[in-house]
Design an enzyme around this catalytic site. Structure first.
Site, short mmCIF file in Angstrom:
data_model
loop_
_atom_site.label_atom_id
_atom_site.label_comp_id
_atom_site.label_asym_id
_atom_site.label_seq_id
_atom_site.Cartn_x
_atom_site.Cartn_y
_atom_site.Cartn_z
N GLY A 26 -5.91 -4.05 -33.14
CA GLY A 26 -6.54 -5.37 -33.26
C GLY A 26 -7.94 -5.35 -32.66
N HIS A 27 -8.04 -4.84 -31.43
CA HIS A 27 -9.36 -4.71 -30.80
C HIS A 27 -10.28 -3.83 -31.65
CE1 HIS A 27 -6.76 -5.31 -27.08
NE2 HIS A 27 -7.62 -6.30 -26.99
N VAL A 53 -4.64 -8.51 -36.69
CA VAL A 53 -4.12 -7.22 -37.19
C VAL A 53 -2.66 -7.13 -36.79
CG1 VAL A 53 -4.33 -4.72 -37.08
CG2 VAL A 53 -6.38 -6.15 -37.01
N MET A 90 -9.73 -7.25 -22.55
CA MET A 90 -9.17 -6.93 -21.23
C MET A 90 -8.69 -5.47 -21.23
SD MET A 90 -7.56 -10.39 -19.70
CE MET A 90 -5.95 -10.26 -20.46
N LEU A 129 -6.56 -1.29 -25.23
CA LEU A 129 -7.03 -1.52 -26.60
C LEU A 129 -6.01 -1.07 -27.64
CD1 LEU A 129 -10.74 -0.38 -26.17
CD2 LEU A 129 -9.75 -2.68 -25.93
#
Lengths: 286, 286
Positions: free
Chosen positions: B42-43, B182, B36, B39
């Site tokens: 983690g992304h 993460v 979504m 960012l």
């Protein structure tokens, strides 16, 4: 009619998907005709249309349990894959995809698709789980057989709207092609369920088509009031007798929106029981 | 880290589908990372994983309205496509697919997908429409971006189960790859919603991870009773304060089935509000 070649029967989803991918990689257009088997001239006309428009034709044969309610005719629905394959051999069908129920619905399967308002009235009201079953199985078939075009019959009018809504809403890259209803010489719409009718019922069943023809002629002669048309249909059916009418509806063509007068393309839908057999039919009028 | 190349931004569904098809026709493997936007690391770790496993990497950026309830944070959810694209430029992302809401949900859209029991408890109970929105948008994204593999984060544990069920049940030809959560250096799981936290809340929020760490250590030292572990977690959170616990659950890994004692791979799930911000996290123990 094209050359006589027996179709190759494929049972595994991954197998048929590879067939489609290989064909498309070579630039060939793939057409799919989803059926529940018990093939008749209506199905074969869809196969002919697919053969005209596509380079590779796949017919799926799967009696889908999730579109039958518990009291319906899932168990006794006619099944004869060899006979179906033989019928297809003169219509340019290259592959029959005939998955087992366990292939389509393995243990743990739980997903369902709902397409919203187009599935609610008429057939949806009488068969509340039917169109979710249809939308779900057609999506599964189209992910396993990602054809360029899928061919459905106009006889299942509301089903074509449900499939169209699903394809559009879920961005399925398959074009929906709707082909005309094929009828017996006396007008009865071809249906696998016609086999359930005895001779007397078979004769009475022609009144469905005749009554819609009457309505169409009335419209051609200037009648615009749906109430008048509906009365004429009901009178004709009552006169023939032995027909337990479930519903008659007049809707704007391409929708399930009822109309009260004929002001543009309109479809008359009907469902009726003849004996224990439930038949549906429809016709464009106006 | 790979070379610095700005990803190409594509807004049209048919455009990105052609990108995928062209790549696959050339024998290249395509990976997709649905996001979504907003960012964070983690992304980016998902993008790195996709870059390692695939030849072409596509990140989708779409704040999906149908997975938010009316009272949730859809309107204020952070959106900054330029900043997202800049972050991606050092991670081997080739394309960003950023459709408009009207592209994904044009007028007349009505279809929804339900995946059944895996979507019911925990997040599904608190956010009754959430997972149907997730399953529907992920299917749409995977029909528009028919990648070989799709990368999701373990942080959204139940979401990975929902997506897995949908992919399996609907025969979607995309492999689900789940990558580790993460965390910030103090253990807080990366989340776009962490940006809502003020400094005090941010410090308190680390207790979520710390409490699950504590449970894991207790299991490592032989504790088997879930009731005891849960009490330890609740005590730690109460001690830190300012954390409104929504639920803690101990489930058999890969499922949403609760367990009462630790007899195999088990995941502890939790959701809590810190101030107005709802956070979720999970950890495998045992």
């Amino acid at each position: 009619m094209s050359t006589t070649v027996s179709p190759t029967i494929v049972h595994a989803g991954e197998g048929i998907r590879q067939v489609v991918r290989d064909a498309q990689r070579d630039g060939r257009r793939v057409g799919v005709v989803p059926t529940m088997g018990a093939l008749h001239q209506g199905h074969l006309s869809l196969v002919d249309a697919a053969h005209q428009q596509c380079d590779v034709v796949i017919v799926t044969v799967f009696v889908n349990p999730t579109q039958f309610a518990p009291h319906e005719d899932y168990e006794r629905y006619p099944r004869d894959l060899d006979s179906d394959a033989a019928k297809l051999s003169q219509h340019g069908c290259d592959y029959v995809f005939a998955p087992a129920v366990e292939e389509m619905y393995p243990q743990g399967f739980e997903t369902s698709i709902n397409v919203g308002s187009v599935a609610l009235p008429y057939e949806g009201e009488r068969r509340p789980t039917h169109f979710s079953g249809v939308a779900t199985v057609v999506l599964k078939l189209l992910t396993l057989v990602p054809a360029n075009a899928a061919f459905f019959g106009q006889k299942d009018y509301q089903q074509t709207l449900v499939v169209g809504q699903m394809i559009r809403d879920l961005n399925v890259p398959t074009k929906l092609v709707v082909c005309p209803t094929v009828r017996e010489s006396d007008g009865l719409a071809m249906s696998s369920r016609n086999a359930y009718l005895d001779d007397d019922q078979r004769r009475r069943a022609t009144a469905l088509h005749a009554s819609m023809q009457l309505a169409r002629q009335m419209v051609d002669h200037g009648e615009r009031q749906v109430a008048t048309l509906q009365q004429a249909i009901e009178s004709l059916l009552a006169e023939v007798g032995g027909i337990d009418l479930d519903y008659i509806a007049f809707v704007r063509a391409g929708t399930v929106e009822p109309v009260e007068s004929i002001r543009g393309p309109t479809v008359v839908l009907m469902a009726a029981r003849v004996g224990q057999t439930r038949l549906i039919d429809n016709m464009q009028i106006g």
